[in-house]
Design a protein around this motif. Structure first.
Motif, PDB file in Angstrom:
ATOM      1  N   CYS A 191      10.647   3.994  -2.614  1.00 46.64           N
ATOM      2  CA  CYS A 191       9.657   5.391  -1.713  1.00 46.64           C
ATOM      3  C   CYS A 191      10.503   6.913  -3.175  1.00 46.64           C
ATOM      4  N   LEU A 238       5.067   8.694   0.522  1.00 49.95           N
ATOM      5  CA  LEU A 238       6.090   7.974   0.511  1.00 49.95           C
ATOM      6  C   LEU A 238       7.114   8.597   1.367  1.00 49.95           C
ATOM      7  N   VAL A 293       8.459   2.799   7.418  1.00 51.70           N
ATOM      8  CA  VAL A 293       8.689   2.831   5.979  1.00 51.70           C
ATOM      9  C   VAL A 293       9.555   1.304   6.189  1.00 51.70           C
ATOM     10  N   ALA A 310       3.454   4.870   6.672  1.00 53.56           N
ATOM     11  CA  ALA A 310       3.601   3.743   5.575  1.00 53.56           C
ATOM     12  C   ALA A 310       3.053   2.376   6.207  1.00 53.56           C
TER      13      ALA A 310
END
Length: 271
Positions: free
Chosen positions: A42, A48, A56, A86
């Motif tokens: 990240c 991201l 994520v 993500a």
């Protein structure tokens, strides 16, 4: 109204004791290293960092569940940003890893075919017929496996077929082509995506699929949620996680428990 107590960053989620325990239950002593890898990925990607942190964590959690590495250089699994979410994406080496775990595959491979290397296919057996390479031009990709019972299967796609596949199933690739940009995995690493596509299609149509492999095939390229997989780069379609049909067989699998509720029969065993 949004829950103001929810963490707003990936680090915040990974600092949560409940989330930490989940990764520890899945990975044991490897949990801390895995969570550090998530943070490093990240921190190295501005896109991201702008994604919903829950997406994520969802992608990372599925990778942890399958035991696939998210380290990009290993090519097993990736956490890929798309429009603020993500997505979990499997590399072709990840599919190879999962196939080997079943103990059913003697050989499995995917890769390039150069001009002249493939002269055609045997019309009776479907086996490729080899030719002589005449240039460094890549004309397609082929996937192959052989099972311990002797069953062999191949799948070949030309560059043109792969281009058409990418344009159909990846909005980001279509955007790149229209705007002369390189943001999609298909644009930045066509070789890996093409190898993955032929291998995934081959396994899905003919392979012996463990519950783990079937789950990963379904989750690939999705935003992972507790109850669903959302394919944001393919029009936003949603697939429930309540049950899972194994393509090429008759198994129904509960993806929350991993329980197989009917007998699996693969296409390779039927043929």
């Amino acid at each position: 109204m949004a829950n103001m107590n929810l963490p707003t960053t990936v680090k915040g989620w990974l600092d949560n004791p409940t989330v930490q325990k989940r990764f520890q239950d899945l990975l044991g002593k490897k949990a801390n290293a895995f969570m550090s890898a998530v943070l490093n990925i990240c921190n190295s990607s501005e896109q991201l960092q702008k994604c919903d942190p829950r997406s994520v964590i969802g992608a990372a959690g599925l990778a942890a569940t399958t035991g696939l590495s998210i380290t990009p250089t290993l090519g097993q699994a990736y956490i890929v940003p798309f429009r603020g979410k993500a997505t979990f994406q499997v590399g072709w080496k990840g599919f190879v890893q999962l196939a080997h775990r079943t103990g059913q595959y003697v050989r499995i491979h995917a890769g390039k075919i150069f001009e002249g290397e493939l002269s055609g296919f045997n019309p009776f057996t479907g086996e490729p017929e080899r030719g002589e390479r005449i240039s460094d031009k890549v004309v397609g990709y082929i996937a192959y496996f052989r099972l311990i019972n002797g069953c062999e299967k191949y799948l070949y796609m030309s560059i043109e077929e792969l281009e058409a596949h990418a344009l159909k199933y990846s909005q980001s690739y279509g955007y790149d082509k229209s705007n002369n940009r390189k943001t999609s995995p298909w644009s930045t690493n066509f070789d890996a995506m093409a190898s993955k596509t032929v291998l995934k299609k081959l396994l899905n149509n003919w392979g012996v699929l463990s519950t783990e492999m079937a789950n990963v095939i379904q989750a690939d390229q999705s935003v992972v949620d507790k109850n669903s997989f959302t394919y944001v780069d393919n029009g936003g379609s949603v697939q429930s996680r309540d049950g899972l049909y194994v393509a090429g067989g008759t198994s129904i699998i509960d993806v929350e428990t991993g329980e197989v509720v009917s007998e699996e029969i693969t296409q390779c065993e039927r043929s």
